[in-house]
Design an enzyme around this catalytic site. Structure first.
Site, PDB file in Angstrom:
ATOM      1  N   GLU A  77      56.697   8.334  54.818  1.00 34.93           N
ATOM      2  CA  GLU A  77      56.268   7.696  53.570  1.00 34.93           C
ATOM      3  C   GLU A  77      57.459   7.135  52.795  1.00 34.93           C
ATOM      4  O   GLU A  77      58.498   7.765  52.681  1.00 34.93           O
ATOM      5  CB  GLU A  77      55.507   8.694  52.692  1.00 34.93           C
ATOM      6  CG  GLU A  77      54.238   9.238  53.341  1.00 34.93           C
ATOM      7  CD  GLU A  77      53.174   8.173  53.600  1.00 34.93           C
ATOM      8  OE1 GLU A  77      53.275   7.066  53.029  1.00 34.93           O
ATOM      9  OE2 GLU A  77      52.251   8.461  54.393  1.00 34.93           O
ATOM     10  N   CYS A 140      48.904  14.909  49.015  1.00 39.79           N
ATOM     11  CA  CYS A 140      50.167  14.597  49.682  1.00 39.79           C
ATOM     12  C   CYS A 140      51.024  13.696  48.793  1.00 39.79           C
ATOM     13  O   CYS A 140      52.210  13.956  48.580  1.00 39.79           O
ATOM     14  CB  CYS A 140      49.901  13.950  51.036  1.00 39.79           C
ATOM     15  SG  CYS A 140      49.207  15.138  52.209  1.00 39.79           S
ATOM     16  N   HIS A 165      53.638  12.084  57.051  1.00 38.64           N
ATOM     17  CA  HIS A 165      52.239  12.320  57.438  1.00 38.64           C
ATOM     18  C   HIS A 165      52.146  12.405  58.962  1.00 38.64           C
ATOM     19  O   HIS A 165      52.784  11.619  59.663  1.00 38.64           O
ATOM     20  CB  HIS A 165      51.340  11.180  56.946  1.00 38.64           C
ATOM     21  CG  HIS A 165      50.625  11.491  55.675  1.00 38.64           C
ATOM     22  ND1 HIS A 165      50.714  10.698  54.557  1.00 38.64           N
ATOM     23  CD2 HIS A 165      49.777  12.511  55.342  1.00 38.64           C
ATOM     24  CE1 HIS A 165      49.959  11.213  53.586  1.00 38.64           C
ATOM     25  NE2 HIS A 165      49.389  12.316  54.035  1.00 38.64           N
TER      26      HIS A 165
HETATM   27  N1  PCA Z   1      46.781  15.964  53.781  1.00 41.97           N
HETATM   28  C1  PCA Z   1      46.192  15.553  52.527  1.00 41.97           C
HETATM   29  C2  PCA Z   1      46.410  16.707  51.596  1.00 41.97           C
HETATM   30  C3  PCA Z   1      46.796  17.852  52.454  1.00 41.97           C
HETATM   31  C4  PCA Z   1      47.114  17.271  53.763  1.00 41.97           C
HETATM   32  O1  PCA Z   1      47.605  17.878  54.725  1.00 41.97           O
HETATM   33  C5  PCA Z   1      46.727  14.225  52.038  1.00 41.97           C
HETATM   34  O2  PCA Z   1      47.060  13.360  52.869  1.00 41.97           O
HETATM   35  O3  PCA Z   1      46.810  14.001  50.824  1.00 41.97           O
END
Ligand code: PCA
Length: 204
Positions: A77, A140, A165
């Protein structure tokens, strides 16, 4: 500090928490040890959990990891934004709508991880990866924004902060029927490479 998140929504498992646990105690470079911890999928509990982990670990670098059901690769990200806007409730039942994470705070913070170098390194190692320009508006993004904000404050010891992610595991996609996935081993390898690069970046 490497964090994952607890399971949420329809996901009975969250590989991010399992990845963080699998790295706990591992040394990516001389003088460095990973603290692998788990964060709640609970907007009201998140700031306190992040604060306690900063106090506990005094981490020089923070890599948050989360599951993105739709990700087809490791997504590094680039930016965290000052908003919580949920499509589904968090684990406490809260459905945030257009809510600032920090009223009056900066609109956004850029990740301070070497995002381009991480993507290049992962791809060279044969691991699918790319830069993502949105971490969403769920937990996240909240973790990314709040940790970057904290790192921007005077006296912060966290020199590099960011978010990765990961796609679901093959067995999770098999249960659902379709979509991209990556194996736990490959994700574990990816995060080890990330930890090495980030510790190097702090030392530079
Ligand atoms: N993914 C979610 C919240 C917790 C996770 O593992 C997200 O992408 O916001």
């Amino acid at each position: 500090l490497v964090t994952g998140f607890e399971p949420f929504g329809a996901w009975g498992r969250n590989p991010s928490a399992e990845l963080a646990a699998s790295l706990d105690g591992w040394s990516p470079a001389p003088g460095w040890t990973v603290a692998g911890r788990c964060l709640p999928v609970d907007l009201r509990a998140l700031p306190g959990a992040l604060y306690r982990l900063r106090e506990e670990t005094a981490a020089a670098a923070i890599v948050h990891v989360g599951l993105a059901g739709s990700a087809g690769q490791v997504a590094v990200e680039r930016i965290g934004i000052n908003v919580a806007d949920f499509e589904a409730a968090d684990n406490s039942g809260l459905l945030a709508c257009d809510e600032p994470l920090l009223p009056g705070g900066a609109a956004a913070y850029f990740s301070t991880l070497p995002v381009r170098a991480i993507v290049r390194d992962l791809r060279e190692a044969g691991i699918p990866a790319g830069i993502s320009n949105s971490a969403g508006t769920y937990l996240c993004n909240a973790a990314l924004y709040l940790s970057l904000h904290a790192a921007s404050e005077p006296g912060s010891v966290a020199r590099r902060v960011g978010f990765i992610h990961v796609p679901p595991l093959p067995e999770q996609v098999a249960e659902r029927g379709a979509g991209a996935s990556m194996s736990f081993d490959l994700l574990h390898q990816a995060l080890r490479r990330v930890a090495c690069l980030v510790s190097l970046a702090v030392e530079q």
